[in-house]
Scaffold this motif. Structure first.
Motif, PDB file in Angstrom:
ATOM      1  N   ARG A 143       0.852  -1.197   0.000  1.00  0.00           N
ATOM      2  CA  ARG A 143       0.000   0.000   0.000  1.00  0.00           C
ATOM      3  C   ARG A 143       0.884   1.243   0.000  1.00  0.00           C
ATOM      4  O   ARG A 143       1.703   1.430   0.910  1.00  0.00           O
ATOM      5  CB  ARG A 143      -0.946  -0.026   1.193  1.00  0.00           C
ATOM      6  N   THR A 144       0.693   2.071  -1.006  1.00  0.00           N
ATOM      7  CA  THR A 144       1.553   3.233  -1.233  1.00  0.00           C
ATOM      8  C   THR A 144       0.726   4.506  -1.213  1.00  0.00           C
ATOM      9  O   THR A 144      -0.303   4.592  -1.887  1.00  0.00           O
ATOM     10  CB  THR A 144       2.277   3.100  -2.599  1.00  0.00           C
ATOM     11  N   ILE A 145       1.169   5.481  -0.439  1.00  0.00           N
ATOM     12  CA  ILE A 145       0.480   6.768  -0.349  1.00  0.00           C
ATOM     13  C   ILE A 145       1.390   7.849  -0.901  1.00  0.00           C
ATOM     14  O   ILE A 145       2.511   8.043  -0.421  1.00  0.00           O
ATOM     15  CB  ILE A 145       0.093   7.110   1.106  1.00  0.00           C
ATOM     16  N   PHE A 146       0.926   8.525  -1.926  1.00  0.00           N
ATOM     17  CA  PHE A 146       1.687   9.615  -2.538  1.00  0.00           C
ATOM     18  C   PHE A 146       1.031  10.939  -2.163  1.00  0.00           C
ATOM     19  O   PHE A 146      -0.156  11.136  -2.403  1.00  0.00           O
ATOM     20  CB  PHE A 146       1.718   9.449  -4.063  1.00  0.00           C
ATOM     21  N   ILE A 147       1.807  11.820  -1.543  1.00  0.00           N
ATOM     22  CA  ILE A 147       1.261  13.116  -1.144  1.00  0.00           C
ATOM     23  C   ILE A 147       1.998  14.234  -1.873  1.00  0.00           C
ATOM     24  O   ILE A 147       3.222  14.194  -2.015  1.00  0.00           O
ATOM     25  CB  ILE A 147       1.332  13.320   0.389  1.00  0.00           C
ATOM     26  N   MET A 148       1.232  15.183  -2.389  1.00  0.00           N
ATOM     27  CA  MET A 148       1.839  16.328  -3.077  1.00  0.00           C
ATOM     28  C   MET A 148       1.318  17.631  -2.490  1.00  0.00           C
ATOM     29  O   MET A 148       0.274  17.659  -1.826  1.00  0.00           O
ATOM     30  CB  MET A 148       1.615  16.261  -4.577  1.00  0.00           C
ATOM     31  N   ARG A 149       2.051  18.703  -2.776  1.00  0.00           N
ATOM     32  CA  ARG A 149       1.769  20.022  -2.196  1.00  0.00           C
ATOM     33  C   ARG A 149       1.919  21.070  -3.285  1.00  0.00           C
ATOM     34  O   ARG A 149       2.675  20.860  -4.249  1.00  0.00           O
ATOM     35  CB  ARG A 149       2.761  20.279  -1.065  1.00  0.00           C
ATOM     36  N   ASN A 150       1.240  22.192  -3.148  1.00  0.00           N
ATOM     37  CA  ASN A 150       1.367  23.194  -4.202  1.00  0.00           C
ATOM     38  C   ASN A 150       2.813  23.659  -4.310  1.00  0.00           C
ATOM     39  O   ASN A 150       3.500  23.862  -3.303  1.00  0.00           O
ATOM     40  CB  ASN A 150       0.387  24.362  -3.962  1.00  0.00           C
ATOM     41  N   PRO A 151       3.324  23.768  -5.531  1.00  0.00           N
ATOM     42  CA  PRO A 151       4.752  24.019  -5.753  1.00  0.00           C
ATOM     43  C   PRO A 151       5.266  25.353  -5.229  1.00  0.00           C
ATOM     44  O   PRO A 151       6.460  25.490  -4.964  1.00  0.00           O
ATOM     45  CB  PRO A 151       4.904  23.918  -7.274  1.00  0.00           C
ATOM     46  N   LYS A 152       4.395  26.325  -5.052  1.00  0.00           N
ATOM     47  CA  LYS A 152       4.854  27.615  -4.528  1.00  0.00           C
ATOM     48  C   LYS A 152       5.279  27.474  -3.071  1.00  0.00           C
ATOM     49  O   LYS A 152       6.360  27.942  -2.679  1.00  0.00           O
ATOM     50  CB  LYS A 152       3.761  28.671  -4.693  1.00  0.00           C
ATOM     51  N   ASP A 153       4.437  26.832  -2.265  1.00  0.00           N
ATOM     52  CA  ASP A 153       4.806  26.601  -0.871  1.00  0.00           C
ATOM     53  C   ASP A 153       5.973  25.622  -0.757  1.00  0.00           C
ATOM     54  O   ASP A 153       6.802  25.737   0.145  1.00  0.00           O
ATOM     55  CB  ASP A 153       3.598  26.080  -0.078  1.00  0.00           C
TER      56      ASP A 153
ATOM     57  N   THR B 133       7.108  37.624  -5.386  1.00  0.00           N
ATOM     58  CA  THR B 133       6.620  38.911  -5.897  1.00  0.00           C
ATOM     59  C   THR B 133       5.559  38.683  -6.962  1.00  0.00           C
ATOM     60  O   THR B 133       5.387  37.560  -7.464  1.00  0.00           O
ATOM     61  CB  THR B 133       7.767  39.719  -6.516  1.00  0.00           C
ATOM     62  N   VAL B 134       4.860  39.740  -7.325  1.00  0.00           N
ATOM     63  CA  VAL B 134       3.825  39.652  -8.359  1.00  0.00           C
ATOM     64  C   VAL B 134       4.433  39.166  -9.678  1.00  0.00           C
ATOM     65  O   VAL B 134       3.872  38.301 -10.362  1.00  0.00           O
ATOM     66  CB  VAL B 134       3.134  41.023  -8.553  1.00  0.00           C
ATOM     67  N   ALA B 135       5.576  39.716 -10.030  1.00  0.00           N
ATOM     68  CA  ALA B 135       6.242  39.325 -11.281  1.00  0.00           C
ATOM     69  C   ALA B 135       6.672  37.858 -11.233  1.00  0.00           C
ATOM     70  O   ALA B 135       6.496  37.106 -12.209  1.00  0.00           O
ATOM     71  CB  ALA B 135       7.441  40.224 -11.540  1.00  0.00           C
ATOM     72  N   GLN B 136       7.246  37.439 -10.107  1.00  0.00           N
ATOM     73  CA  GLN B 136       7.673  36.045  -9.962  1.00  0.00           C
ATOM     74  C   GLN B 136       6.474  35.105  -9.992  1.00  0.00           C
ATOM     75  O   GLN B 136       6.555  34.011 -10.573  1.00  0.00           O
ATOM     76  CB  GLN B 136       8.434  35.867  -8.641  1.00  0.00           C
ATOM     77  N   ASN B 137       5.372  35.535  -9.398  1.00  0.00           N
ATOM     78  CA  ASN B 137       4.175  34.703  -9.356  1.00  0.00           C
ATOM     79  C   ASN B 137       3.621  34.460 -10.759  1.00  0.00           C
ATOM     80  O   ASN B 137       3.152  33.365 -11.079  1.00  0.00           O
ATOM     81  CB  ASN B 137       3.110  35.364  -8.475  1.00  0.00           C
ATOM     82  N   GLU B 138       3.708  35.475 -11.595  1.00  0.00           N
ATOM     83  CA  GLU B 138       3.245  35.341 -12.984  1.00  0.00           C
ATOM     84  C   GLU B 138       4.099  34.327 -13.734  1.00  0.00           C
ATOM     85  O   GLU B 138       3.579  33.471 -14.466  1.00  0.00           O
ATOM     86  CB  GLU B 138       3.311  36.711 -13.672  1.00  0.00           C
ATOM     87  N   ILE B 139       5.406  34.400 -13.524  1.00  0.00           N
ATOM     88  CA  ILE B 139       6.320  33.436 -14.153  1.00  0.00           C
ATOM     89  C   ILE B 139       6.026  32.026 -13.640  1.00  0.00           C
ATOM     90  O   ILE B 139       5.946  31.064 -14.409  1.00  0.00           O
ATOM     91  CB  ILE B 139       7.791  33.817 -13.866  1.00  0.00           C
TER      92      ILE B 139
END
Length: 305
Positions: A129-139, A280-286
Motif C-alpha cells: 500500500r503506497t500513499i503519494f502526497i503532493m503540495r502546491n509548488p509555490k509553498d 513577488t507579483v512578477a515572480q508569481n506570474e512566471i
C-alpha cells in the motif's frame, strides 16, 4: 555512465556562486559530494530491500508533508496517538540509515523521496500500500529554500529566495525537478493498476485532517473510531509535531547539529499560502506560466491558499 567513466559535471551555481554542481545518474541529479559508484550501490540496496506484506510506503517530494503523513500512518497502524520514538530516518529509503529498516517491528511505515524506479523491486508484486502526497509548488519552493538555507551541511543554499526560485523552476536543485517528480508518480498509478495507491494533497490534509486521516485508515485497512482520528489529528497538528520533534532532538547525542543558529528542525510553519510572503507579483506570474504549461493535461489542480 557505464564502467568507471567520469560523469559530466553540471555546474548550476549562479553568478554569485550560489547553487550546486551535480552529475546525472539514471536521469536524476546527484551531488558531486558522492560518486556514481556510491549512488549505484545505494540504489541496488534499496531495490533489493525485503518488503513485508503489511508494509506501507509514504512517497513524496521533499517538504510535501512526508514527516507529517508518516506520523499519521504510524499512529493509525499502532492504534493510538503516541509518537513513535524510533527515528523516521531509519525507515526512509535512500537515506544513510535505511539499511536498519529491518530493525523496525511490523507493521512498518516506510517513506521515501525517491522516484518509483529506484524503490524496492517487489513493491508492485507484493501490492504494498503506497500513499503519494503532493503540495502546491509555490509553498514547496519556499519551504525547501528555508530548509536548505537553514542547514550547515555541504548542500546548503546561502543565496536569497529569488536566486533559489530561479533554480527551482528549472529543476536545478538537489531534490530534482518537482514537476517531473509528480508526473513520474502520476504515471506510476496509470502503469501499475495492481499497486494499491492513494494520492493525497497536503492542503486537503491541512484543511480537514480528520476526514483525510479516516481516508488513509480505510486505505490501509485499519478500523478506526472518529475519536481516534480526532486524537491523531490533534497529536499531528503542526505545533504539536514541531514540539515533539524538538524534544526528540534534544535527547540525541548531537542535538540540532545540522542547523544554523535559530533554525532548528524540519518543521518551520507548515502553512498553506506562506508563498505570498516570499513571491513577488512578477515572480508569481512566471511561476503560474511554468506550472500551467508543464502540468497541462495531467488534471492536477493545486490549492494555493
Amino acid at each position: 555512465m557505464e564502467g568507471q567513466r567520469t560523469p559530466e559535471i553540471l555546474d548550476y551555481r549562479n553568478k554569485n556562486g550560489h547553487g550546486w554542481s551535480f552529475f546525472k545518474h539514471d536521469g536524476i541529479l546527484r551531488s558531486i559530494n558522492t560518486t556514481p559508484e556510491d549512488v549505484t550501490e545505494m540504489t541496488r540496496k534499496v531495490q533489493k530491500l525485503e518488503l513485508r506484506d503489511d508494509d506501507v510506503l509514504v512517497a513524496a517530494y521533499p517538504k510535501c508533508g512526508t514527516h507529517w503523513l508518516w506520523e499519521i500512518v504510524t499512529m493509525l497502524k499502532a492504534g493510538n496517538s503516541e509518537y513513535n520514538k524510533k527515528a523516521k530516518e531509519i525507515a526512509m529509503l535512500g537515506m544513510p540509515k535505511f539499511e536498519r529498516a529491518d530493525e523496525l517491528p511490523s507493521p512498518r511505515v516506510l517513506n521515501s523521496h525517491l522516484n518509483f524506479r529506484h524503490l524496492p523491486e517487489k513493491l508492485v508484486e507484493k501490492k504494498i500500500r503506497t500513499i503519494f502526497i503532493m503540495r502546491n509548488p509555490k509553498d514547496v519552493s519556499v519551504s525547501l529554500f528555508n530548509h536548505l538555507n537553514g542547514i550547515k551541511l555541504s548542500f546548503r543554499f546561502d543565496g536569497t529566495y529569488s536566486e533559489f526560485l530561479d533554480l527551482f523552476l528549472e529543476g536545478k536543485v538537489a531534490s530534482g525537478d518537482y514537476v517531473d517528480y509528480v508526473k513520474d508518480w502520476l504515471q506510476v498509478k496509470q502503469d501499475n493498476p495492481d499497486l494499491p495507491m492513494l494520492t493525497l494533497f497536503y492542503e486537503n490534509l491541512k484543511k480537514d485532517p480528520v476526514k483525510n486521516i479516516k481516508t488513509v485508515a480505510d486505505f490501509i485497512g485499519v478500523p478506526v473510531s472518529d475519536e481516534l482520528c480526532e486524537q491523531i489529528a490533534e497529536a499531528c497538528s503542526f505545533k504539536k509535531l514541531k514540539s515533539a520533534d524538538t524534544e526528540v532532538k534534544e535527547h540525541t547525542t548531537n542535538p540540532l547539529s545540522m542547523w544554523k543558529e535559530g533554525r532548528q528542525g524540519v518543521y518551520r510553519k507548515g502553512e498553506v499560502g506562506d508563498w505570498k510572503n516570499w513571491i513577488t507579483v512578477a515572480q508569481n506570474e512566471i511561476f503560474d506560466n511554468v506550472i500551467e504549461r508543464r502540468f497541462e493535461g495531467t488534471g492536477i489542480v493545486f490549492t494555493y491558499e
